[in-house]
Enzyme design. Structure first.
Site, PDB file in Angstrom:
ATOM      1  N   TYR A 197       0.771  -1.293   0.072  1.00  0.00           N
ATOM      2  CA  TYR A 197      -0.123   0.145   0.065  1.00  0.00           C
ATOM      3  C   TYR A 197       0.909   1.294  -0.057  1.00  0.00           C
ATOM      4  O   TYR A 197       2.107   1.214   0.301  1.00  0.00           O
ATOM      5  CB  TYR A 197      -0.967  -0.108   1.242  1.00  0.00           C
ATOM      6  CG  TYR A 197      -0.192   0.187   2.605  1.00  0.00           C
ATOM      7  CD1 TYR A 197       0.630  -0.424   3.136  1.00  0.00           C
ATOM      8  CD2 TYR A 197      -0.610   1.449   3.066  1.00  0.00           C
ATOM      9  CE1 TYR A 197       1.131  -0.056   4.357  1.00  0.00           C
ATOM     10  CE2 TYR A 197       0.128   2.095   4.237  1.00  0.00           C
ATOM     11  CZ  TYR A 197       0.900   1.238   4.725  1.00  0.00           C
ATOM     12  OH  TYR A 197       1.616   1.427   6.014  1.00  0.00           O
ATOM     13  N   LYS A 256       6.677  -2.234   2.029  1.00  0.00           N
ATOM     14  CA  LYS A 256       5.397  -1.295   2.643  1.00  0.00           C
ATOM     15  C   LYS A 256       4.174  -2.273   2.283  1.00  0.00           C
ATOM     16  O   LYS A 256       3.542  -2.035   1.558  1.00  0.00           O
ATOM     17  CB  LYS A 256       5.343  -0.143   2.104  1.00  0.00           C
ATOM     18  CG  LYS A 256       4.557   0.942   2.614  1.00  0.00           C
ATOM     19  CD  LYS A 256       4.632   2.182   2.305  1.00  0.00           C
ATOM     20  CE  LYS A 256       3.405   3.006   2.997  1.00  0.00           C
ATOM     21  NZ  LYS A 256       3.773   3.490   4.306  1.00  0.00           N
ATOM     22  N   GLU A 285      12.413   2.693  14.135  1.00  0.00           N
ATOM     23  CA  GLU A 285      11.524   3.712  13.622  1.00  0.00           C
ATOM     24  C   GLU A 285      10.149   3.601  14.318  1.00  0.00           C
ATOM     25  O   GLU A 285       9.975   2.619  15.276  1.00  0.00           O
ATOM     26  CB  GLU A 285      11.121   3.575  12.015  1.00  0.00           C
ATOM     27  CG  GLU A 285      10.480   2.227  11.668  1.00  0.00           C
ATOM     28  CD  GLU A 285      10.570   1.869  10.149  1.00  0.00           C
ATOM     29  OE1 GLU A 285      10.376   2.803   9.452  1.00  0.00           O
ATOM     30  OE2 GLU A 285      10.198   0.827   9.922  1.00  0.00           O
ATOM     31  N   LEU A 344      11.467   1.108   7.027  1.00  0.00           N
ATOM     32  CA  LEU A 344      10.976   1.444   5.725  1.00  0.00           C
ATOM     33  C   LEU A 344      11.302   2.869   5.252  1.00  0.00           C
ATOM     34  O   LEU A 344      11.395   3.740   6.125  1.00  0.00           O
ATOM     35  CB  LEU A 344       9.112   1.711   5.773  1.00  0.00           C
ATOM     36  CG  LEU A 344       8.439   1.927   4.455  1.00  0.00           C
ATOM     37  CD1 LEU A 344       8.298   0.662   3.778  1.00  0.00           C
ATOM     38  CD2 LEU A 344       7.567   2.582   4.889  1.00  0.00           C
TER      39      LEU A 344
END
Lengths: 283, 283
Positions: free
Chosen positions: B33, B148, B180, B204
């Site tokens: 996505y 992702k 993250e 990511l």
């Protein structure tokens, strides 16, 4: 009979079984599931499967119907399908519900329950008689594998890799120790004793695994130990087998390109497999 | 205007946007996505987002339309929504397709592309002016966070935990190093230099992260280093900030119960935030 699907209390034609694009199961893998084998119209270990569903849902704070209700609904749905008199399986999925997309889930969503029956998908007899090949790959999954969630992306990539290598399953290794397969648990046999990795957060506590440990091994007078299994120990085992709802008790005779267990289905595995067949087909 | 959704080439009323229960996105988190911000009707970094989608899909062997086609479809859909003249965002999801449930995906499935536009969801001004609290938790995610994917269950659990602790975000730590946030990248500032963890498989590679590194920092004459950040170093930083499509450049002034960066929004963060605002609102 035309295929029917269970969706939130209703039993509807297969082709009408759709869910909203903002079902959180679709956008976030925000759900849990079970696959229940049906033998001659009877679900095998239904209560155990549904107890685990309740547990998985609770771990993720997903609203879940009580066990009794789940059992009733499962039986009611089964009765409406082709599998009320024959072998089959029910796939059951519970997602958190539908809401406008946002990471932090709102409290109090109405969960979505889907069930779909299908063929049992029994594996070819030759797999059980001759044994199968597996491959070993690093365990790429998250650290909460004890929850039976639909976040199965690592599992499907591992299973595809197995298929590509003409293997039955990918067994995963984390920090030098064997965890489990992409859709099966794993056991070894050492001098007649069964050994399987302990049910930590890195492993799904399989119903077939428990059936071997709690029902079949005691019945056959076999000792079971839950111990971490280093890769080297794994490869040197007398016998290796996999367990799972449709995998049943599956002998392994090859790991990557290396023959294991002398390339033959071992006696202990064969005994367990036959006992499992007996148990499931004579309930 | 009534809400519309893009589904496999068609622009349809919101309430008709449903997908099959055997879409692999629903059963296996088998999809990828993007979330694209729209400023005054213009998508920000559209090409970069769609290039990443193409990359993520390729990593998972999901069939994906070519970049040009994705760009066209995105613009065509945007033009049909309320957001063609104002701020908003587009959620875009590509799943592998529909098939009878099986782990190892068949080759050649037709992928399913969904787009849904909505409000941008800008955060309150006070968050940017006064800074936010974050919490630190172990990184429970799988080892391929550079893709992702929609397998976001660990992320939503982490975000929920943040909300419960009245924090804006959970920043994750793996083996003693910061990775993250659940939906944002993280930077620290040390003596005027920006430092962010390198884009390994555990992270990511955020578009906003890249915008800070490639566009804004050079423009402001700020040096950027990609280095692993130990938790102790993180907590001792002069400034901490998060980046993300709707997080933008978000100052952090509290980690768990501890004040960081003297409890104030630092000068460097403020400069970057203002530059990001300028860049996005004046394209």
């Amino acid at each position: 009979m035309k295929q029917k699907v269970y969706l939130n209390g209703e039993i509807i034609p297969r082709e009408k079984a759709t869910i909203d694009i903002e079902d959180r199961g679709y956008q976030f893998a925000d759900g849990v599931y079970e696959v229940i084998a049906i033998y001659q119209g009877k679900p095998f270990k239904l209560t155990e499967h549904l107890e685990r569903l309740v547990f998985s849902a609770a771990e993720l704070e997903i609203e879940c119907p009580p066990l009794e209700k789940l059992e009733q609904e499962c039986q009611r749905y089964l009765a409406s399908t082709d599998y009320s008199q024959q072998n089959g399986k029910i796939y059951l999925q519970l997602t958190r519900g539908v809401c406008s997309r946002t990471h932090a889930y709102p409290d109090g969503l109405e969960s979505v329950l889907v069930m779909k029956a299908g063929p049992l998908g029994e594996k070819p007899e030759s797999y059980f008689k001759e044994g199968v090949k597996i491959i070993i790959r690093p365990d790429e999954r998250w650290s909460r594998c004890y929850v039976k969630s639909i976040a199965l992306l690592p599992n499907i990539m591992a299973k595809k890799e197995a298929k590509r290598e003409a293997a039955y399953e990918t067994v995963m290794e984390r920090d030098g120790f064997i965890t489990e397969g992409s859709s099966a648990n794993v056991f070894i046999v050492e001098k007649g004793t069964l050994i399987t990795p302990p049910a930590t957060n890195y492993i799904l506590k399989g119903i077939t695994r428990q059936t071997v440990i709690e029902d079949i091994a005691p019945q056959k007078g076999l000792e079971v130990k839950e111990e971490s299994i280093a890769l080297t120990r794994f490869l040197a085992a007398d016998e290796i087998f996999l367990t799972g709802t449709t995998t049943e008790v599956m002998p392994v005779i090859q790991v990557n390109d290396k023959e294991v267990a002398k390339g033959q289905v071992g006696d202990v595995t064969q005994t367990l497999y036959q006992a499992y067949r007996q148990l499931t087909r004579s309930q």
